[in-house]
Design an enzyme around this catalytic site. Structure first.
Site, PDB file in Angstrom:
ATOM      1  CG  HIS A  79      85.360  18.492  89.710  1.00  0.00           C
ATOM      2  ND1 HIS A  79      86.360  17.590  89.391  1.00  0.00           N
ATOM      3  CD2 HIS A  79      84.850  18.914  88.507  1.00  0.00           C
ATOM      4  CE1 HIS A  79      86.448  17.469  88.082  1.00  0.00           C
ATOM      5  NE2 HIS A  79      85.550  18.268  87.527  1.00  0.00           N
TER       6      HIS A  79
ATOM      7  CB  CYS B  90      81.500  14.656  81.701  1.00  0.00           C
ATOM      8  SG  CYS B  90      81.298  15.719  83.151  1.00  0.00           S
TER       9      CYS B  90
ATOM     10  CB  CYS C 272      87.033  17.016  84.501  1.00  0.00           C
ATOM     11  SG  CYS C 272      86.464  18.726  84.534  1.00  0.00           S
TER      12      CYS C 272
END
Length: 381
Positions: free
Chosen positions: A336, A366, A89
């Site tokens: 996201h 994260c 990510c």
């Protein structure tokens, strides 16, 4: 080391799954932000030494170095290279860090960093649909743990004692803050509209107005029958891209650019891959040490809302001001798009800093496998 600045930051709207941008190829969506970055800054793309592009699911439409094909789709000169990186990510946040390192060291003078993910076309997990990425030694080391991020979020909630009600309150707040920011036009200048065959997308699509704790209470747990994590307390599956222009202060002056922020430090660290999503806590501490400033010096934090327990655990451990964390909402409301999220968050934070005269901003993300990035930028004078 040379002073590094970010002189341009632009993003697409973040589209919801199967929403207005779901038909776009990742290269074409990337080209939208590359083209707009050049238009807004006024640079001739020929000055760009490299394009470093984050993307997580590098299969199908996003395979074979989407960073290079983004350059070609934008119509930029064939002499401009492009590469694609994957730090889960945090991919496009790491792209920014790599760009800053190249510029600071003198290896390159102008680099575009950013990323993309079109999750509507390349579904989550498709890059590892076959095979076992961990290997028997990794599985043996962690007693055959499944390395499921949803389960990790449940473990974080248990460790820090977050009730479902507390998580749902935070999730509802994310939508409330995002809706308020959208209503007052906080995102308009940073966004470039995306035109598709079915219409034009001008705003983030994931915000659910009127979200309440009571409404969220009706959602079933997603990962454990007795769990506290559900779709409404998780980041949304999304489509989006963003791009940042990275150069030196001196080169910016030569090109007639006005820097938005100075790049102060970047940090990356590993953490327990079972809890997995707690890396932003040590990454933040590492970045602050490197910058020589304290948590109270930071005026705004972008802490990616992969799941509601992640920013709440970060908040509990860092002692940061809750009002300064994700003041415009986060991934629970705004989405996201994996490989594009780091650059999307940085674009959002930079514009918020400029609009509100905030000196320091810290972004942290994260990442799958138990790693995390943290980046600190300073408003340019």
């Amino acid at each position: 080391m040379r002073e590094v600045v970010i002189a341009g930051a632009v993003r697409t709207p973040v589209g919801k799954r199967n929403g207005g941008m779901s038909g776009m190829h990742a290269a074409d969506l990337s080209a939208v932000v590359l083209t707009e970055l050049a238009r807004r800054t006024g640079i001739d793309p020929v000055v760009v030494d490299d394009v470093i592009w984050g993307c997580v699911s590098q299969v199908g439409d996003q395979s074979s170095n989407i960073g290079r094909y983004a350059v070609l789709a934008a119509g930029w000169p064939e002499t401009i290279p492009g590469t694609t990186i994957n730090r889960a990510c945090g991919s496009s946040q790491q792209a920014l860090d790599f760009a800053a390192q190249a510029v600071a060291s003198g290896q390159q003078d102008v680099v575009v960093a950013g990323g993309v993910e079109v999750m509507s076309r390349v579904p989550l997990g498709s890059a590892r649909s076959t095979g076992m990425p961990y290997g028997p030694k990794v599985l043996a080391r962690y007693e055959n743990f499944s390395f499921n991020q949803g389960i990790s979020a449940e473990l974080i909630a248990q460790k820090w004692g977050f009730t479902r009600t507390r998580l749902d309150e935070f999730s509802a707040q994310s939508h409330e803050r995002a809706a308020a920011a959208q209503d007052k036009g906080a995102f308009e200048e940073q966004i470039v509209s995306v035109t598709t065959d079915s219409g034009t997308v001008t705003a983030d699509e994931g915000i659910r107005r009127g979200t309440t704790v009571e409404k969220l209470a009706g959602l079933k747990p997603a990962f454990q029958d007795d769990g506290v994590i559900h779709a409404g307390s998780s980041s949304q599956i999304s489509d989006g891209a963003a791009a940042l222009l990275v150069t030196t202060a001196e080169r910016a002056r030569e090109l007639g650019l006005t820097p938005l922020v100075r790049y102060r430090v970047g940090a990356v660290t590993g953490a327990d891959p079972v809890l997995m999503l707690t890396g932003p806590i040590p990454a933040t501490a590492k970045a602050l040490r490197k910058a020589g400033i304290g948590i109270s010096d930071i005026g705004v934090f972008e802490v990616n809302e992969a799941f509601a327990p992640v920013p709440l655990a970060w908040l509990a451990e860092t002692g940061a001001d809750p009002a300064a964390m994700n003041p415009l909402g986060g991934a629970i409301a705004l989405g996201h798009p994996l490989g594009g999220s780091g650059a999307v968050l940085m674009t959002r934070m930079i514009h918020h800093m400029r609009d509100n005269g905030i000196r320091y901003g810290l972004q942290t993300m994260c990442e799958g496998g138990g790693t995390a990035n943290a980046t600190i930028v300073e408003l340019a004078s």
